[in-house]
Design an enzyme around this catalytic site. Sequence first.
Site, PDB file in Angstrom:
ATOM      1  N   HIS A   9       0.241 -14.276  -1.771  1.00 56.44           N
ATOM      2  CA  HIS A   9      -0.626 -13.121  -1.983  1.00 56.44           C
ATOM      3  C   HIS A   9      -1.417 -13.368  -3.258  1.00 56.44           C
ATOM      4  O   HIS A   9      -1.017 -12.975  -4.349  1.00 56.44           O
ATOM      5  CB  HIS A   9       0.225 -11.844  -2.090  1.00 56.44           C
ATOM      6  N   HIS A  11      -5.619 -13.661  -4.532  1.00 57.70           N
ATOM      7  CA  HIS A  11      -7.058 -13.589  -4.294  1.00 57.70           C
ATOM      8  C   HIS A  11      -7.748 -14.530  -5.274  1.00 57.70           C
ATOM      9  O   HIS A  11      -7.637 -14.347  -6.487  1.00 57.70           O
ATOM     10  CB  HIS A  11      -7.559 -12.160  -4.486  1.00 57.70           C
ATOM     11  N   HIS A 189      -3.265  -6.302   4.147  1.00 61.80           N
ATOM     12  CA  HIS A 189      -2.773  -5.395   3.109  1.00 61.80           C
ATOM     13  C   HIS A 189      -2.462  -4.039   3.735  1.00 61.80           C
ATOM     14  O   HIS A 189      -3.259  -3.502   4.515  1.00 61.80           O
ATOM     15  CB  HIS A 189      -3.840  -5.186   2.036  1.00 61.80           C
ATOM     16  N   GLU A 192       0.395  -0.083   0.079  1.00 63.63           N
ATOM     17  CA  GLU A 192       0.394  -0.142  -1.385  1.00 63.63           C
ATOM     18  C   GLU A 192       0.043   1.246  -1.919  1.00 63.63           C
ATOM     19  O   GLU A 192       0.872   1.937  -2.494  1.00 63.63           O
ATOM     20  CB  GLU A 192      -0.607  -1.162  -1.902  1.00 63.63           C
ATOM     21  N   ASP A 270      -1.085 -11.677  -6.934  1.00 66.15           N
ATOM     22  CA  ASP A 270      -2.189 -10.848  -6.453  1.00 66.15           C
ATOM     23  C   ASP A 270      -3.502 -11.269  -7.114  1.00 66.15           C
ATOM     24  O   ASP A 270      -4.222 -12.099  -6.586  1.00 66.15           O
ATOM     25  CB  ASP A 270      -1.871  -9.363  -6.691  1.00 66.15           C
ATOM     26  N   ASP A 271      -3.839 -10.657  -8.249  1.00 66.71           N
ATOM     27  CA  ASP A 271      -5.053 -10.969  -9.010  1.00 66.71           C
ATOM     28  C   ASP A 271      -4.631 -11.218 -10.458  1.00 66.71           C
ATOM     29  O   ASP A 271      -4.804 -10.357 -11.329  1.00 66.71           O
ATOM     30  CB  ASP A 271      -6.045  -9.806  -8.940  1.00 66.71           C
TER      31      ASP A 271
END
Length: 333
Positions: A9, A11, A189, A192, A270-271
């Site tokens: 996961h 990006h 996704h 969340e 994630d980021d």
Amino acid sequence: MRPPRAELHLHLEGTLEPELAFELAERNRVALPFADVDALRAAYEFTDLQSFLDLYYANMSVLRTAEDFADLTRAYLRRAAAAGVRHAEIMVDPQAHLLRGIPLQELLDGVGPVLAASERDFGVSTLLIAAFLRDRPAAEAYSVLESLLAAGAPLAAVGLDSTEVGFSAAPFAPVFAKAAAAGLRRTAHAGEEGPASNVTEVLDALGAERVDHGIRAMEDPAVVDRLARDRVPLTVCPLSNVRLNAVPSLAAHPLPAMMAAGLHVSVHSDDPAYFGGYVDDVDDALVAELGLGRAERAALAAASFTGSFLPADRVDAYLREVADWAASEPAEA
């Protein structure tokens, strides 16, 4: 020493560190609305997913050429290798660049060759995922997928990301069906910011094989039972969840309860440029805040590989690395 793991996961655009953003801005003569690197980094404080996305998309203005995308990809892989990542399944957002007038081929020409050489250059195997924007029209995503397939993009899978609340996943069913027909894997996704029912929706409407986030599945015992029974991989991002206020603190994160419920859960960044940590930072935080021991860390690492889109023989090879790590030091280490 941290366990070898897969990053499922992640990006790519979310790995844009302030230093590289300013370097690319200078190269491309783009004016960022921040005085310097410190001012930009100070802006990485968010109240929710949308406040993050506003800055995330604004910073993309510095990504213009294949060289920019290649530099971004190399920077992530270099950092990931240092964090113990052995395999990465990297999401890119083609629409976010097309909407800025950046040709699709610039993205592909930048990212593709770097990923093709990633195992040789960084010791990290990679797969590429095209993630479509949930808050954009599904017909647009379908058209982009057609363009990616026509261009021979080196895709392994498709995904669905961006704003979850207020946007159903169901309209994207034809996109995911076309991807499946083309032999691509599917992830999405859900759960969340949105409710547990969003997790069910991406499984049923999109045929998702993996769910990114999924933390709010814990609010519905029936969804938990289904996820546990079907061994659906959940790619959880604890630091991201805290920074976006999806959970109030790391100590309150549902990860331990998810593991106790028998869910197929692994942890990711994630980021990472925006959320304060790569996967080694996530590992450190889980040890410090949740008291995860070596056995639990090994279980999460193993789940990252079994939840990947790799063939079984590659998964088995990586699982042996995890087992070797688990046996290499005392249990309390």
